[in-house]
Design an enzyme around this catalytic site. Structure first.
Site, PDB file in Angstrom:
ATOM      1  N   ASP A 282       0.818  -1.222   0.000  1.00 37.79           N
ATOM      2  CA  ASP A 282       0.000   0.000   0.000  1.00 37.79           C
ATOM      3  C   ASP A 282       0.850   1.270   0.000  1.00 37.79           C
ATOM      4  O   ASP A 282       0.429   2.307   0.518  1.00 37.79           O
ATOM      5  CB  ASP A 282      -0.962   0.015   1.197  1.00 37.79           C
ATOM      6  CG  ASP A 282      -1.818  -1.231   1.263  1.00 37.79           C
ATOM      7  OD1 ASP A 282      -2.396  -1.591   0.227  1.00 37.79           O
ATOM      8  OD2 ASP A 282      -1.898  -1.851   2.342  1.00 37.79           O
TER       9      ASP A 282
ATOM     10  N   HIS B  40      -3.785  -2.045  -6.823  1.00 38.64           N
ATOM     11  CA  HIS B  40      -3.024  -0.875  -7.256  1.00 38.64           C
ATOM     12  C   HIS B  40      -3.980   0.141  -7.879  1.00 38.64           C
ATOM     13  O   HIS B  40      -4.512  -0.073  -8.958  1.00 38.64           O
ATOM     14  CB  HIS B  40      -1.938  -1.279  -8.252  1.00 38.64           C
ATOM     15  CG  HIS B  40      -0.879  -2.143  -7.648  1.00 38.64           C
ATOM     16  ND1 HIS B  40       0.140  -2.720  -8.379  1.00 38.64           N
ATOM     17  CD2 HIS B  40      -0.667  -2.529  -6.365  1.00 38.64           C
ATOM     18  CE1 HIS B  40       0.922  -3.422  -7.566  1.00 38.64           C
ATOM     19  NE2 HIS B  40       0.446  -3.316  -6.351  1.00 38.64           N
TER      20      HIS B  40
END
Length: 399
Positions: A12, A40
């Site tokens: 992340d 993503h």
């Protein structure tokens, strides 16, 4: 040119945006590990794309995408992603998929969830996407590859179904759905030697998933993913001894983690909630709130060492705009001793953070922010070459 973009934390970090930004300078972006547990998110001026399996190619440039043999592929998910990409971008992605990629089956997803439930307090906190079980079956040597759809798919499906019924009492439907999904992606599948040819003959950007600290071998085991998401996973993930020139490590100006496991600099209650709210720290795959905390220098040093990072890219520094002071962990206290470097992530269970506080900033042009960057470079001994200053793909500044 062969380069890799990877995360230096627990995932992340904003790799999707960074990969997309740089992808325009390459012929192909290659996913070499992981599965649909990745999330993503890429924001353009007028639309957003979330990649789970599709490599993070720039939608406004003609960049090719390769899914290599190291990925475990949820073929029903990739069908949905391709359809979503076409609806948002207006064209079919230039996608190539290795025929040696293993397939995530319905049995894997169900087993993943059951395994988490029986672990109770020892649960890892997986996404329950079947990634670990798919890799396990690959090692057990009864996994299903894309190539098997053209040879003996029904026979292998029946064998795997029999094993799951006998070993785990798991019975699921899925044969017809997999066949339909396969027919939709068949046009993109290539023999693996042709994938190698593409990698050899073109400028390639390798895209990692998760982060170094979630790597199966050198991450915070057992609270890790089922794949080698470190840069060392490239060789196995593409089945070829490729030489990489640039190792671009991505990190957030603070730290987050999804799921269980040690997190020495975790911020709790109002402090943690403030970071979560300002940073919109909720998983792109599961929607789960991320655990939030402060940048951890000893842990960063470890991640840089094991990954071979040659340059660093900082993201989400803008989330800290307006903070009065910024804590950064510079050392640990372990067994009443101060340490600035860790020998093993096993030590994290006993680590207590020692903080140094930095004056907050209003923007990336503030002197206090530049002082912060200079401090990090001196501590980490690697140059920070770019910083991300917003969520959109072009909101990035070269230092």
């Amino acid at each position: 040119m062969k380069s890799v973009i990877f995360g230096l934390q627990w995932g992340d970090e904003g790799k999707g945006k960074i990969t997309t930004y740089f992808s325009k300078d390459y012929d192909y972006v290659v996913r070499y590990s992981g599965g649909s547990n990745a999330g993503h998110t890429v924001m353009y001026e007028d639309f957003k794309v979330v990649h789970h399996l599709l490599p993070s190619i720039h939608a406004k440039y003609e960049v090719g995408a390769i899914i290599s043999n190291g990925v475990v592929l949820d073929i029903e998910q990739i069908v949905l992603e391709i359809e979503d990409y076409i609806s948002r971008v207006g064209r079919i992605p230039n996608l190539c998929i290795s025929n040696l990629a293993h397939v995530v089956l319905p049995q894997h997803k169900l087993f993943d969830g059951l395994l988490e439930s029986v672990k109770e307090n020892n649960a890892i906190g997986t996404t329950k996407k079947g990634i670990g079980p798919a890799y396990a079956d690959k090692v057990h040597r009864f996994g299903l590859r894309l190539a098997d759809f053209e040879v003996d798919f029904k026979e292998k499906w029946n064998f795997i179904s029999h094993l799951y019924k006998k070993l785990y009492r798991i019975e699921v439907e899925g044969y017809d759905g997999l066949l339909k999904a396969y027919e939709k992606i068949k046009r993109y599948i290539l023999p693996h030697v042709e994938i190698i040819d593409l990698i050899e003959q073109n400028n390639v950007l390798f895209e990692s998933t998760q982060g170094v600290l979630l790597d199966l071998d050198i991450g915070t085991y057992p609270y890790v993913t089922g794949a080698n998401c470190n840069t060392t996973g490239i060789q196995n993930g593409v089945g070829y001894p490729v030489k990489v020139e640039k190792y671009m490590g991505v990190f957030k100006a603070y730290l987050t983690r999804v799921g269980n496991g040690p997190f020495p600099t975790e911020a709790f209650e109002e402090e943690g909630e403030n970071l979560r709210r300002k940073g919109n720290e909720f998983g792109a795959t599961t929607g789960r709130p991320r655990r939030c905390g402060w940048l951890d220098i000893p842990l960063m040093k470890y991640a840089i060492k094991v990954s071979g990072a040659t340059e660093l890219i900082m993201t989400k520094s803008d989330i800290l705009n307006g903070f009065d002071k910024i804590p950064v962990c510079v050392e640990y206290e372990i067994n009443e001793e101060r340490v600035s470097d860790i020998k093993s992530v096993v030590e994290l269970e006993k680590a207590k953070p020692v903080y140094e506080y930095f004056k907050g900033w209003e923007s990336h042009n503030s002197q206090s922010f530049l002082d912060f960057v200079n401090f990090l470079e001196k501590q980490l001994k690697v140059k920070i070459t770019y910083i991300s200053i917003g969520p959109k793909v072009d909101q990035i500044v070269k230092l």
